[in-house]
Design a protein around this motif. Structure first.
Motif, PDB file in Angstrom:
ATOM      1  N   ILE A  55       0.853  -1.187   0.000  1.00  0.00           N
ATOM      2  CA  ILE A  55       0.000   0.000   0.000  1.00  0.00           C
ATOM      3  C   ILE A  55       0.890   1.237   0.000  1.00  0.00           C
ATOM      4  O   ILE A  55       2.086   1.159   0.278  1.00  0.00           O
ATOM      5  CB  ILE A  55      -0.936   0.034   1.232  1.00  0.00           C
ATOM      6  N   GLY A  56       0.308   2.372  -0.309  1.00  0.00           N
ATOM      7  CA  GLY A  56       1.061   3.625  -0.282  1.00  0.00           C
ATOM      8  C   GLY A  56       1.248   4.131   1.136  1.00  0.00           C
ATOM      9  O   GLY A  56       0.452   3.819   2.034  1.00  0.00           O
ATOM     10  N   ARG A  57       2.311   4.897   1.326  1.00  0.00           N
ATOM     11  CA  ARG A  57       2.557   5.468   2.658  1.00  0.00           C
ATOM     12  C   ARG A  57       1.414   6.370   3.094  1.00  0.00           C
ATOM     13  O   ARG A  57       1.029   6.373   4.261  1.00  0.00           O
ATOM     14  CB  ARG A  57       3.871   6.242   2.680  1.00  0.00           C
ATOM     15  N   ALA A  58       0.864   7.140   2.168  1.00  0.00           N
ATOM     16  CA  ALA A  58      -0.245   8.033   2.518  1.00  0.00           C
ATOM     17  C   ALA A  58      -1.441   7.228   3.032  1.00  0.00           C
ATOM     18  O   ALA A  58      -2.101   7.634   4.002  1.00  0.00           O
ATOM     19  CB  ALA A  58      -0.647   8.876   1.316  1.00  0.00           C
ATOM     20  N   THR A  59      -1.684   6.096   2.405  1.00  0.00           N
ATOM     21  CA  THR A  59      -2.777   5.234   2.859  1.00  0.00           C
ATOM     22  C   THR A  59      -2.479   4.707   4.253  1.00  0.00           C
ATOM     23  O   THR A  59      -3.356   4.699   5.127  1.00  0.00           O
ATOM     24  CB  THR A  59      -2.980   4.052   1.890  1.00  0.00           C
ATOM     25  N   LEU A  60      -1.256   4.275   4.477  1.00  0.00           N
ATOM     26  CA  LEU A  60      -0.874   3.762   5.788  1.00  0.00           C
ATOM     27  C   LEU A  60      -1.096   4.822   6.867  1.00  0.00           C
ATOM     28  O   LEU A  60      -1.629   4.524   7.937  1.00  0.00           O
ATOM     29  CB  LEU A  60       0.592   3.316   5.775  1.00  0.00           C
ATOM     30  N   TYR A  61      -0.716   6.065   6.572  1.00  0.00           N
ATOM     31  CA  TYR A  61      -0.883   7.139   7.551  1.00  0.00           C
ATOM     32  C   TYR A  61      -2.355   7.474   7.799  1.00  0.00           C
ATOM     33  O   TYR A  61      -2.698   8.043   8.834  1.00  0.00           O
ATOM     34  CB  TYR A  61      -0.100   8.394   7.141  1.00  0.00           C
ATOM     35  N   LYS A  62      -3.246   7.111   6.900  1.00  0.00           N
ATOM     36  CA  LYS A  62      -4.679   7.301   7.148  1.00  0.00           C
ATOM     37  C   LYS A  62      -5.171   6.344   8.232  1.00  0.00           C
ATOM     38  O   LYS A  62      -6.141   6.618   8.924  1.00  0.00           O
ATOM     39  CB  LYS A  62      -5.487   7.060   5.868  1.00  0.00           C
ATOM     40  N   TYR A  63      -4.483   5.212   8.352  1.00  0.00           N
ATOM     41  CA  TYR A  63      -4.890   4.198   9.314  1.00  0.00           C
ATOM     42  C   TYR A  63      -4.137   4.288  10.636  1.00  0.00           C
ATOM     43  O   TYR A  63      -4.691   3.986  11.686  1.00  0.00           O
ATOM     44  CB  TYR A  63      -4.673   2.791   8.717  1.00  0.00           C
ATOM     45  N   PHE A  64      -2.865   4.658  10.575  1.00  0.00           N
ATOM     46  CA  PHE A  64      -2.007   4.669  11.764  1.00  0.00           C
ATOM     47  C   PHE A  64      -1.113   5.909  11.746  1.00  0.00           C
ATOM     48  O   PHE A  64      -0.505   6.204  10.722  1.00  0.00           O
ATOM     49  CB  PHE A  64      -1.116   3.422  11.799  1.00  0.00           C
TER      50      PHE A  64
END
Length: 189
Positions: A47-56
């Protein structure tokens, strides 16, 4: 929004979360705790880092979520062990053996992982749940006349947890079985 849309979005969120937690666990196992970064987690999860930061918000939040999932899995495993046995004493033996086996496996984790992961509210809740779970089994066994009733079951639950924590240092499954037997001997009438 239509129910199908919500179900699809929820399934996607669960899939991203699970992939993130699985990737984190793999990275910790492969490279150690200190080498885990948000970039590596995102790459490993696909997944993209931006997506990861949306979750955590950070690595520690990911690690806590992963550990919380692990704790829930362990509690489910103990419940399944209990439900597969017959008499109250057999049910307790099954749970104690499952717990000791998990303690032995946990003994293979590095101290830095334990220090980070074992300091969350989820650990406190899980420990309280585990104590109550064991206490209920001990009450059931005492009521059936299979286990001692001269000591508060909550104290005996603590005895079990502390005694079986020693499984972390044991060299074999046979040693785990012996420790469970010794622990159970202290619980018999």
């Amino acid at each position: 929004m239509p129910r199908l849309w919500n179900d699809t979005i929820d399934a996607h969120r669960r899939a991203v979360r699970d992939a993130t937690l699985d990737a984190t666990a793999a990275l910790v196992a492969e490279q150690g705790l200190t080498s885990v970064t948000m970039s590596r987690i995102a790459e490993k999860a696909g997944i993209g880092r931006a997506t990861l930061y949306k979750y955590f918000p950070d690595v520690e939040a990911v690690l806590m979520a992963w550990h919380e999932r692990q704790v829930a899995t362990h509690l489910d495993h103990l419940t399944a062990a209990r439900d597969q046995a017959g008499s109250p004493a057999e049910r307790l033996r099954a749970v104690l053996h499952a717990y000791a086996s998990m303690s032995r496996a946990k003994g293979n984790h590095s101290p830095d992982i334990a220090a980070v992961l074992h300091r969350g509210e989820h650990v406190t809740r899980a420990h309280a749940h585990l104590r109550a779970f064991l206490r209920d089994l001990l009450v059931e066994g005492a009521e059936a006349g299979e286990l001692r009733d001269d000591v508060d079951p909550a104290e005996l639950a603590g005895y079990c947890l502390h005694a079986l924590g020693a499984a972390a240092d044991l060299p074999s499954d046979d040693a785990v079985r012996r420790l469970v037997t010794v622990t159970l001997d202290g619980l018999r009438r």
